[in-house]
Design a protein around this motif. Sequence first.
Motif, short mmCIF file in Angstrom:
data_model
loop_
_atom_site.label_atom_id
_atom_site.label_comp_id
_atom_site.label_asym_id
_atom_site.label_seq_id
_atom_site.Cartn_x
_atom_site.Cartn_y
_atom_site.Cartn_z
N GLU A 138 0.82 -1.35 0.17
CA GLU A 138 0.03 0.03 0.03
C GLU A 138 0.83 1.22 0.05
O GLU A 138 2.35 1.15 0.01
CB GLU A 138 -0.91 -0.19 1.25
N HIS A 216 -3.27 4.59 5.44
CA HIS A 216 -4.47 3.86 5.59
C HIS A 216 -4.28 2.20 5.41
O HIS A 216 -4.55 1.86 4.34
CB HIS A 216 -5.39 4.09 4.49
N ARG A 219 -6.89 -0.61 3.99
CA ARG A 219 -7.69 -0.26 3.05
C ARG A 219 -7.80 -1.00 1.64
O ARG A 219 -9.00 -1.45 1.12
CB ARG A 219 -7.44 1.12 2.22
N LYS A 220 -6.73 -2.00 1.54
CA LYS A 220 -6.85 -2.81 0.51
C LYS A 220 -6.34 -4.10 0.76
O LYS A 220 -6.52 -5.27 -0.25
CB LYS A 220 -5.68 -2.44 -0.69
N GLY A 256 -12.22 6.41 3.00
CA GLY A 256 -11.91 5.58 1.56
C GLY A 256 -11.67 3.86 1.73
O GLY A 256 -11.38 3.41 0.79
N LEU A 257 -12.35 3.64 3.03
CA LEU A 257 -11.99 2.16 3.11
C LEU A 257 -13.33 1.67 3.25
O LEU A 257 -14.21 1.62 3.66
CB LEU A 257 -11.61 1.81 4.92
N ASN A 258 -13.40 0.92 1.81
CA ASN A 258 -14.74 0.38 1.24
C ASN A 258 -14.73 -1.05 0.69
O ASN A 258 -15.59 -1.29 0.16
CB ASN A 258 -15.03 1.27 0.03
N ASN A 264 -11.42 -4.25 6.88
CA ASN A 264 -11.12 -3.23 5.91
C ASN A 264 -11.89 -2.16 6.03
O ASN A 264 -12.27 -1.34 4.90
CB ASN A 264 -10.68 -3.94 4.67
N ARG A 265 -12.54 -1.77 6.93
CA ARG A 265 -13.60 -0.62 7.25
C ARG A 265 -12.98 0.33 8.55
O ARG A 265 -11.96 -0.10 9.25
CB ARG A 265 -14.85 -1.22 7.64
N THR A 266 -13.72 1.66 8.56
CA THR A 266 -13.19 2.21 9.71
C THR A 266 -14.57 2.14 10.77
O THR A 266 -15.35 1.70 10.66
CB THR A 266 -13.25 3.76 9.31
N ASP A 271 -9.03 3.39 11.44
CA ASP A 271 -8.56 2.04 10.79
C ASP A 271 -8.72 0.96 11.88
O ASP A 271 -8.37 1.03 13.33
CB ASP A 271 -7.23 2.11 10.48
#
Length: 522
Positions: A138, A216, A219-220, A256-258, A264-266, A271
């Motif tokens: 990342e 982040h 995120r991925k 932006g964590l989708n 992998n969310r907030t 985080d």
Amino acid sequence: MLPRFKAITVLALSMSILAQGLPVAAKELEDKDQKNVHGRWMKGEYHAHTFQSDDAQQSLESVLDHAFTYGMDWIAISDHLRTSARDDEGNAIAGGPIPLSQGIIQYQAPKIKQLQSEGKYRNKIIFSGFEWDMPTYEHVGIGIVGDKSGSEKSLKAVNQFEYLFTNRDEKMFDPRDVAAWEKKDQRAYTTAQDARTALAWLEKNYKKSSYAIMNHPSRKKVYTISDFRDFNNIAPNVAFGFEGMPGNQMEPDRGGLNLDTPENRTYGGSDYMLAKVGGSWDALLGEGRHFWNFSNSDSHFEISDNRLYSSGYWPGQYAKNYTWVNGTTMQSVLDGMRSGKSFSVYGDLIDALDFRIQGGGKESEMGQELIVKKGQKAEITIRFKSPKKNNNGDPVRVDHVDLIAGDVTGKAVQGTPAYNKATNDTTKVVKRFTSKDWKTDRNGYNVITFTWKADKNQYFRLRGTNLGVNVPGETSNGEPLMDPKTDIADNETRFAEINKRNYQDLWFYSNPIFVTVKPEKK
């Protein structure tokens, strides 16, 4: 115009910048700390973008204007370490895209120097870092301070890093530099091992004057806890933290964590690695690692020029890091970041925090270790204060503060099951403090004390929120719930609701204090 989104005039910006000095809250904490060490609390961040990132819509000067209007003392610009097609003002670069490092040399660094020489941003620290696409992983926020921020040596180091650890075309670099670099190092920009090679390079060449902080991280879904352990083992002085409180808070998917996976969310904007008590961060702290949490804006634009999309707040508008800094240079800021004496906050929930532990006639603060005898009493003191209103114009009040503790059992060994374990089963909320538990002193600080008998090696950290312990859709038994996507078709309504969502759900997190127990003498 959106509710509470304030237009800032040039006059207001100028007056604010000229008027800025040491905040009252920071000054009071400084007076207390200067009994032992010189320094002061400074507000800043290391992750904001300008036109030199092709996905950003804001000039360097506008980023700086807003950051310092919102009370920041320092900022590190962090444009993507990719090719750059525009200069700092958004103009197309003649001849086409160039490496970001070259763009910093040609445009960003000279513009910063020019603006400060003209008297703008007086007494502010401005630094050119960058955001690296770490091979197979990342984004990583990186800064190479070198001998002096913005010096030829530090800028050349960024140029060298881009050559060695990205896939830029060799023809984009000075052949004389390439020849010299190739004598010492090989290019490495493809594999997971290449990522580790780059961190090792920073640790070897810029051990005290660089940082590499994971942005982040969830995120991925590309990191494992063993990756973080590897990074910190390879470069303990450089890879010393993560962006547990990510920017891009104005996105529909907060931060932006989708992804659909809960990890992998907030949660409360943070985080999962940070928000989950007993999760990844606690697993690292349970090894005694000096690995710290940071917040940032990840500012690209707040609302897009075509009013279709939203991304992140301006630097300092919503997220801030408070770091104890002894000095007036970016190296001083970096030393403060590395020390762990810092805390991070959303929405100006608090603007001052004094967190320390005393025992056996000694005292330690965030990022430090207190050594006490087994069975000895130790006392935790927490002092915090909030501003009357935040940048959204809302009154601010902390509902409760959690004291979180976990056992410290030593570093996990690579190749063992413990090295892949992403939890710390001993971590828990030791005590939840509400306004019934604190007293307000004459300086406006809310003061909490907590005494216990030290019987094992532990770390202690804090988190606080404006929310109650059971708020539908927000918290359950004091734990933050997953942030839902704000999915409204009408753009302007969606922007307003995202902003409302964020300011209704505020948190702060401190870095830990470690307590080591010495066995009783027989």
